[in-house]
Write an enzyme that holds these catalytic residues in place. Structure first.
Site, PDB file in Angstrom:
ATOM      1  N   ASP A 155       0.842  -1.214   0.000  1.00 32.56           N
ATOM      2  CA  ASP A 155       0.000   0.000   0.000  1.00 32.56           C
ATOM      3  C   ASP A 155       0.872   1.258   0.000  1.00 32.56           C
ATOM      4  O   ASP A 155       0.518   2.259  -0.626  1.00 32.56           O
ATOM      5  CB  ASP A 155      -0.941  -0.016   1.217  1.00 32.56           C
ATOM      6  N   HIS A 184      -5.278  -3.639   5.627  1.00 33.38           N
ATOM      7  CA  HIS A 184      -4.890  -3.933   4.251  1.00 33.38           C
ATOM      8  C   HIS A 184      -6.067  -4.489   3.449  1.00 33.38           C
ATOM      9  O   HIS A 184      -6.074  -5.642   3.041  1.00 33.38           O
ATOM     10  CB  HIS A 184      -3.702  -4.911   4.211  1.00 33.38           C
TER      11      HIS A 184
HETATM   12  P1  NAI Z   1      -0.409 -18.411  -5.547  1.00 27.63           P
HETATM   13  O1  NAI Z   1      -1.605 -19.285  -5.626  1.00 27.63           O
HETATM   14  O2  NAI Z   1       0.311 -18.095  -6.815  1.00 27.63           O
HETATM   15  O3  NAI Z   1       0.640 -19.029  -4.540  1.00 27.63           O
HETATM   16  C1  NAI Z   1       0.296 -19.487  -3.282  1.00 27.63           C
HETATM   17  C2  NAI Z   1       1.189 -20.655  -2.942  1.00 27.63           C
HETATM   18  O4  NAI Z   1       0.833 -21.104  -1.633  1.00 27.63           O
HETATM   19  C3  NAI Z   1       1.019 -21.836  -3.900  1.00 27.63           C
HETATM   20  O5  NAI Z   1       2.274 -22.241  -4.421  1.00 27.63           O
HETATM   21  C4  NAI Z   1       0.420 -22.922  -3.013  1.00 27.63           C
HETATM   22  O6  NAI Z   1       0.826 -24.240  -3.352  1.00 27.63           O
HETATM   23  C5  NAI Z   1       0.966 -22.505  -1.650  1.00 27.63           C
HETATM   24  N1  NAI Z   1       0.255 -23.112  -0.528  1.00 27.63           N
HETATM   25  C6  NAI Z   1      -1.049 -23.434  -0.401  1.00 27.63           C
HETATM   26  N2  NAI Z   1      -1.274 -24.037   0.775  1.00 27.63           N
HETATM   27  C7  NAI Z   1      -0.079 -24.078   1.427  1.00 27.63           C
HETATM   28  C8  NAI Z   1       0.332 -24.576   2.673  1.00 27.63           C
HETATM   29  N3  NAI Z   1      -0.509 -25.135   3.535  1.00 27.63           N
HETATM   30  N4  NAI Z   1       1.640 -24.458   3.002  1.00 27.63           N
HETATM   31  C9  NAI Z   1       2.523 -23.877   2.149  1.00 27.63           C
HETATM   32  N5  NAI Z   1       2.176 -23.400   0.940  1.00 27.63           N
HETATM   33  C10 NAI Z   1       0.890 -23.499   0.592  1.00 27.63           C
HETATM   34  O7  NAI Z   1      -0.860 -17.056  -4.811  1.00 27.63           O
HETATM   35  P2  NAI Z   1      -0.068 -15.669  -4.713  1.00 27.63           P
HETATM   36  O8  NAI Z   1      -0.442 -14.796  -5.841  1.00 27.63           O
HETATM   37  O9  NAI Z   1       1.365 -15.964  -4.476  1.00 27.63           O
HETATM   38  O10 NAI Z   1      -0.744 -15.034  -3.398  1.00 27.63           O
HETATM   39  C11 NAI Z   1      -0.542 -15.611  -2.127  1.00 27.63           C
HETATM   40  C12 NAI Z   1      -1.324 -14.860  -1.059  1.00 27.63           C
HETATM   41  O11 NAI Z   1      -0.836 -13.524  -0.932  1.00 27.63           O
HETATM   42  C13 NAI Z   1      -2.814 -14.722  -1.364  1.00 27.63           C
HETATM   43  O12 NAI Z   1      -3.547 -14.945  -0.188  1.00 27.63           O
HETATM   44  C14 NAI Z   1      -2.956 -13.276  -1.789  1.00 27.63           C
HETATM   45  O13 NAI Z   1      -4.243 -12.771  -1.565  1.00 27.63           O
HETATM   46  C15 NAI Z   1      -1.941 -12.629  -0.881  1.00 27.63           C
HETATM   47  N6  NAI Z   1      -1.523 -11.292  -1.310  1.00 27.63           N
HETATM   48  C16 NAI Z   1      -1.226 -10.389  -0.331  1.00 27.63           C
HETATM   49  C17 NAI Z   1      -0.858  -9.106  -0.616  1.00 27.63           C
HETATM   50  C18 NAI Z   1      -0.516  -8.151   0.485  1.00 27.63           C
HETATM   51  O14 NAI Z   1      -0.329  -6.951   0.188  1.00 27.63           O
HETATM   52  N7  NAI Z   1      -0.369  -8.556   1.722  1.00 27.63           N
HETATM   53  C19 NAI Z   1      -0.785  -8.636  -2.019  1.00 27.63           C
HETATM   54  C20 NAI Z   1      -1.044  -9.664  -2.981  1.00 27.63           C
HETATM   55  C21 NAI Z   1      -1.426 -10.941  -2.620  1.00 27.63           C
END
Ligand code: NAI
Length: 336
Positions: A155, A184
């Site tokens: 942000d 957030h």
């Molecule tokens: P993605 O789906 O590309 O990657 C997530 C990964 O987590 C996958 O490789 C999956 O296998 C893994 N995963 C699922 N369950 C798991 C477990 N129990 N233990 C370990 N790994 C596990 O998703 P992406 O794009 O990387 O986003 C991840 C998270 O980050 C989402 O919840 C998203 O909303 C959040 N996010 C947060 C932001 C922030 O500003 N804080 C900004 C953008 C995304």
């Protein structure tokens, strides 16, 4: 020796974040944990000739807890981007049902294996997942509020970029370090453009333009979700932002006066947290600028709340109302 663990390392955020961490000379060991594809990501990163070693940890079955424990063993800093991202039309809160248990499981692993580590939560909804981690660590009697960080840095990154885009001839994004407070998601995100060097630019904007700018910061994530058209949310800018916070935490181990905004537990053991809590409707969690030190969050810079504009005060009221529900949802998920 510094060991960093990324949980969710094979994902859209996890991969570029791990790449950035691999390049940090302060990190000696980088451990990658995921439930899919992580050996490939680890093998790839391990060929980079930087200072750190790389290890990959993939559970052999759903019940296998050793892979997570091995990845967390002796870890100093754990970053969690594990879980599912948004698709068009979804809010961050829509992710709660899946991500809450994923984050809880990882927090339990941290409690059992590396309770002294700094823990950075990226998984959404951050407003609820951070309380879930806090409650899980509390249940295990190992909670240290100075070491738990909800990552809201994206942000700030957006706030810096978006104001500069309005004044391309007079400014660069790197001229700014806007404080963004609250939470957030959507209206819980409150950028404080009225403070510091952004004020002179804010004053040049009409009321309507100011509203549009603030709205763009609050809902900037939607621009990426729509552009990716079903293929996820922000990953590259998020990896940059998550890395920036991790880098600051590591820098603060030997450098004074490092300040970052983070979504933290306003526990009375942290200097300035009780004062902050009174000013934000008695909420237990809130994002504010904090001074970092060897042991994590040393001080909450609550004084900033006395300096904000009347418009920002109104935004804060809306944020506080929404945040209290998000926080409660996370806390009661673990208590149940
Ligand atoms: P993605 O789906 O590309 O990657 C997530 C990964 O987590 C996958 O490789 C999956 O296998 C893994 N995963 C699922 N369950 C798991 C477990 N129990 N233990 C370990 N790994 C596990 O998703 P992406 O794009 O990387 O986003 C991840 C998270 O980050 C989402 O919840 C998203 O909303 C959040 N996010 C947060 C932001 C922030 O500003 N804080 C900004 C953008 C995304």
């Amino acid at each position: 020796m510094v060991k960093v663990t990324v949980c969710g390392a094979a994902g859209g955020i996890g991969q570029p974040l791990s790449l950035l961490l691999k390049l940090n000379p302060k990190i000696d060991e980088l451990a990658l944990f995921d439930v899919v594809n992580v050996p490939g990501v680890g093998a790839d990163l391990s060929h980079i000739c930087s200072n750190s070693t790389t290890s990959s940890h993939l559970p052999s079955a759903k019940e296998d807890k050793t892979a997570l424990a091995d990845s967390l063993k002796n870890s100093d800093l754990v970053i969690i981007p594990a879980g599912v991202p948004r698709k068009p039309g979804m809010t961050r809160d829509d992710l709660f049902n899946i991500n809450a248990s994923i984050v809880q499981g990882l927090a339990q692993g941290i409690a059992e294996t590396c309770p002294d580590a700094f823990v950075l939560i990226i998984s959404n909804p951050v407003n609820s997942t951070v309380p879930i981690v806090a409650e899980t660590l509390k249940k295990n009697n190992v909670f240290n509020p100075k070491k738990l960080f909800g990552v809201t840095t994206l942000d700030i990154v957006r706030a810096n970029t978006f104001i500069s885009q309005l004044f391309p001839k007079e400014s660069k994004p790197t001229d700014f370090n806007i404080n963004v407070i609250g939470g957030h998601s959507g209206e819980t995100i409150v950028p404080l453009y009225s403070l510091g060097n952004s004020k002179q630019y804010l004053d040049k904007l009409s009321e309507e333009q100011q509203k549009e700018l603030i709205h763009r910061v609050q809902f900037g994530g939607d621009e990426v979700v729509q552009a990716k058209n079903g293929a996820g949310s922000a990953t590259l800018s998020m990896a940059y932002a998550g890395y920036k916070l991790a880098e600051s935490i590591l820098k603060a181990l030997d450098t004074p006066n490092v300040v970052e905004c983070t979504f933290l537990n306003l526990d009375s053991s942290i200097k300035g947290a009780s004062e902050a809590k009174k000013l934000v409707g008695n909420l237990d969690f809130f994002s504010l600028p904090v001074k970092l030190g060897k042991s994590g969050i040393e001080e909450v810079q609550y004084e900033i709340l006395d300096k904000i504009s009347d418009n920002e005060k109104k935004l804060l009221e809306v944020a506080v109302d929404q945040l209290s529900k998000n926080i409660e949802k996370g806390v009661s998920f673990v208590k149940k």
